[in-house]
Enzyme design. Structure first.
Site, PDB file in Angstrom:
ATOM      1  N   LYS A  75      21.803   8.705 -30.069  1.00 41.78           N
ATOM      2  CA  LYS A  75      22.549   9.164 -28.894  1.00 41.78           C
ATOM      3  C   LYS A  75      23.757   8.253 -28.704  1.00 41.78           C
ATOM      4  O   LYS A  75      23.652   7.029 -28.899  1.00 41.78           O
ATOM      5  CB  LYS A  75      21.616   9.118 -27.683  1.00 41.78           C
ATOM      6  CG  LYS A  75      22.146   9.723 -26.397  1.00 41.78           C
ATOM      7  CD  LYS A  75      21.051   9.681 -25.340  1.00 41.78           C
ATOM      8  CE  LYS A  75      21.490  10.249 -23.999  1.00 41.78           C
ATOM      9  NZ  LYS A  75      20.399  10.223 -23.000  1.00 41.78           N
ATOM     10  N   SER A 150      19.790  14.462 -20.676  1.00 42.00           N
ATOM     11  CA  SER A 150      21.102  14.206 -21.249  1.00 42.00           C
ATOM     12  C   SER A 150      21.082  13.996 -22.766  1.00 42.00           C
ATOM     13  O   SER A 150      22.119  13.951 -23.406  1.00 42.00           O
ATOM     14  CB  SER A 150      21.703  12.964 -20.584  1.00 42.00           C
ATOM     15  OG  SER A 150      20.880  11.818 -20.827  1.00 42.00           O
ATOM     16  N   SER A 174      15.383  12.697 -19.593  1.00 40.46           N
ATOM     17  CA  SER A 174      16.473  12.984 -20.534  1.00 40.46           C
ATOM     18  C   SER A 174      16.067  13.050 -21.997  1.00 40.46           C
ATOM     19  O   SER A 174      16.857  13.474 -22.838  1.00 40.46           O
ATOM     20  CB  SER A 174      17.597  11.951 -20.364  1.00 40.46           C
ATOM     21  OG  SER A 174      18.256  12.144 -19.143  1.00 40.46           O
TER      22      SER A 174
END
Length: 470
Positions: A75, A150, A174
């Site tokens: 990420k 996210s 997330s």
């Protein structure tokens, strides 16, 4: 289910394939899946160079790591020396880190090879990856729907077959929610089990690092590598994690009644109840349980987390960190214009909420009350764990929603996290496991929660939840 990581490592070590071949395959998959927009940057040159170096070591008979030749993505809020670290924000558009996050160091010390950085909601503020400054990621199963967030880019990179695992961060769901939306496994460890050093901070009291994988076994492998103390992160426990070799029998499981009632999609509730029945037939005790504070969890979360977030975001001002507005000529303009240009609307919304609840006259009325309510939620969860080994619930009230469906309704967007935030607020380990499909063919996940530090048992139990995706 079999481990894809172990298969790749065995093939690379035996010479049935090579690290370069595995990286080339992953890069080819990334190009083929480019329309999903799950990667912000592909680091092909560096990845191939690392693969070639690893292949030479293997040919020489030198020892290699537990992830030898396994491609992965991180990420883009993990600091990496390779490529940029943008946190999917224009504020950090050109930022290059001089260090690797601890999680990156530990993964690459075992000879895994990063092929790129994954898209996310800017600064991890969001639940759909629509808040990325560089455009949304599309769901791996239905391109017209959201990836979740996210960690949406990480989840889609795994679900679309680009890599066998990806690193994500989980503040209120997330990792788990995008894993559920894309039909993969998403594991949030106990708060403090894995170092967060070198990960762009969102909310310091709930931020956790974890993997997104295709099987629970692969999450277990990554957790085993990442777990343990880090002198650079004072919140990390001494290492306590050790994978269990035996399958758990006759466990007591509480099915959270508050999360399968009104407002929950029929397919989601049905799939959860079917799994509960299957567990009963397997010899486990599954009872409906009440979590009265669950109705307040989202309200607690969206007071406490914006408060912490607003403090963490103060550093991005165009002076200490972040891009400076070229039109700013006075100090107050540098602050105001740089943040206005560099931050997404959701970033600004959360900063304003956090600043408000921490302001004079409102701290006691909002922030302090929320922390007191948080304590009551934690006590209720602790009380349930006196009678039950695990708690079971859906991951999200619905499968993945359509792109743009909730972008103008923040409250509706926040409701997608209603079932994941309790574990985060309490610092408990939780995992999302695929639980079949809806009638429309969309993935549905189921969530298993365990007491703090019971991560090994959680993962062992989660293996029993894995079912064919039908």
């Amino acid at each position: 289910m079999k481990s894809e990581i172990e298969r790749i490592v065995a093939d690379v070590k035996s010479g049935r394939t090579s690290a370069r071949a595995e990286v080339e395959r992953a890069l080819a998959q990334a190009r083929e899946r480019d329309e999903l927009h799950c990667l912000l940057e592909v680091c092909a040159e560096q990845a191939l160079a690392r693969a070639d170096q690893l292949d030479v070591r293997i040919k020489k008979g030198e020892p290699v790591g537990r992830l030898a030749g396994v491609p992965y993505v991180a990420k883009d809020n993990f600091l990496t020396k390779v490529g940029r670290t943008t946190a999917a924000s224009k504020m950090l558009d050109n930022f290059r880190s001089p260090i690797d996050a601890t999680a990156i160091e530990r993964i690459e010390a075992e000879d895994a090879i990063m092929i790129g950085k994954a898209n996310l909601d800017a600064f991890a503020h969001g639940g759909s990856t629509e808040n990325s400054a560089f455009g949304p990621t599309h769901n791996a199963i239905d391109k017209g729907r959201v990836a979740g967030g996210s960690s949406g880019g990480s989840a889609v990179a795994v679900a679309s077959g680009i890599v066998p695992f990806a690193l994500g961060s989980d503040t209120g769901g997330s990792i788990r929610q995008p894993a559920s939306f894309n039909g993969v496994v998403g594991y949030k460890p106990t708060y403090g089990m894995i170092s967060r050093y070198g990960v762009v901070a969102m909310a310091s009291s709930t931020d956790t690092v974890g993997p997104i994988t295709r099987t629970v076994r692969d999450s277990e492998i990554i957790a085993d590598i990442l777990a343990g103390q880090d002198q650079r992160d004072g919140t990390v426990y001494p290492r306590y994690f050790s994978p269990l070799t035996e399958s758990p029998d006759g466990k007591r499981i509480g099915l959270i009644e508050d999360f399968i009632g009104e407002g929950v999609d029929d397919d989601v509730a049905s799939r959860t109840n079917q799994l509960a029945q299957r567990l009963r037939e397997s010899g486990h005790q599954v009872d409906l349980v009440k979590l009265p504070m669950a109705q307040y969890a989202l309200a607690i979360y969206y007071i406490v987390i914006p408060a912490e977030l607003s403090s963490n975001m103060a550093r991005y001002d165009g002076i200490r960190y972040g891009e400076r507005s070229p039109e700013a000529h006075r100090l107050d303009d540098v602050y105001g214009m740089s943040r206005d240009d560099g931050l997404m609307p959701e970033n600004k919304r959360r900063i304003m909420i956090g600043s408000y609840v921490l302001s004079s006259g409102y701290y006691d009325a909002y922030y302090l009350k929320a922390q007191q309510a948080r304590t009551l939620l934690i006590r209720q969860l602790d009380k349930l764990f006196e009678s039950y080994d695990f708690l079971l619930s859906p991951v999200s009230p619905t499968p993945a929603f359509k792109l743009g469906e909730n972008t103008h309704d923040p409250l509706k967007m926040y409701l997608a996290d209603a079932m994941t935030v309790p574990a985060s607020l309490a610092g408990l380990p939780a995992i999302s496991v695929p639980n079949g499909r809806s009638k429309a063919g969309l993935p549905i996940g189921v969530q298993l929660i365990a007491p703090a530090k019971a991560d090994a048992g959680l993962l062992a139990m989660a293996k029993q939840l894995e079912v064919d995706d039908a």
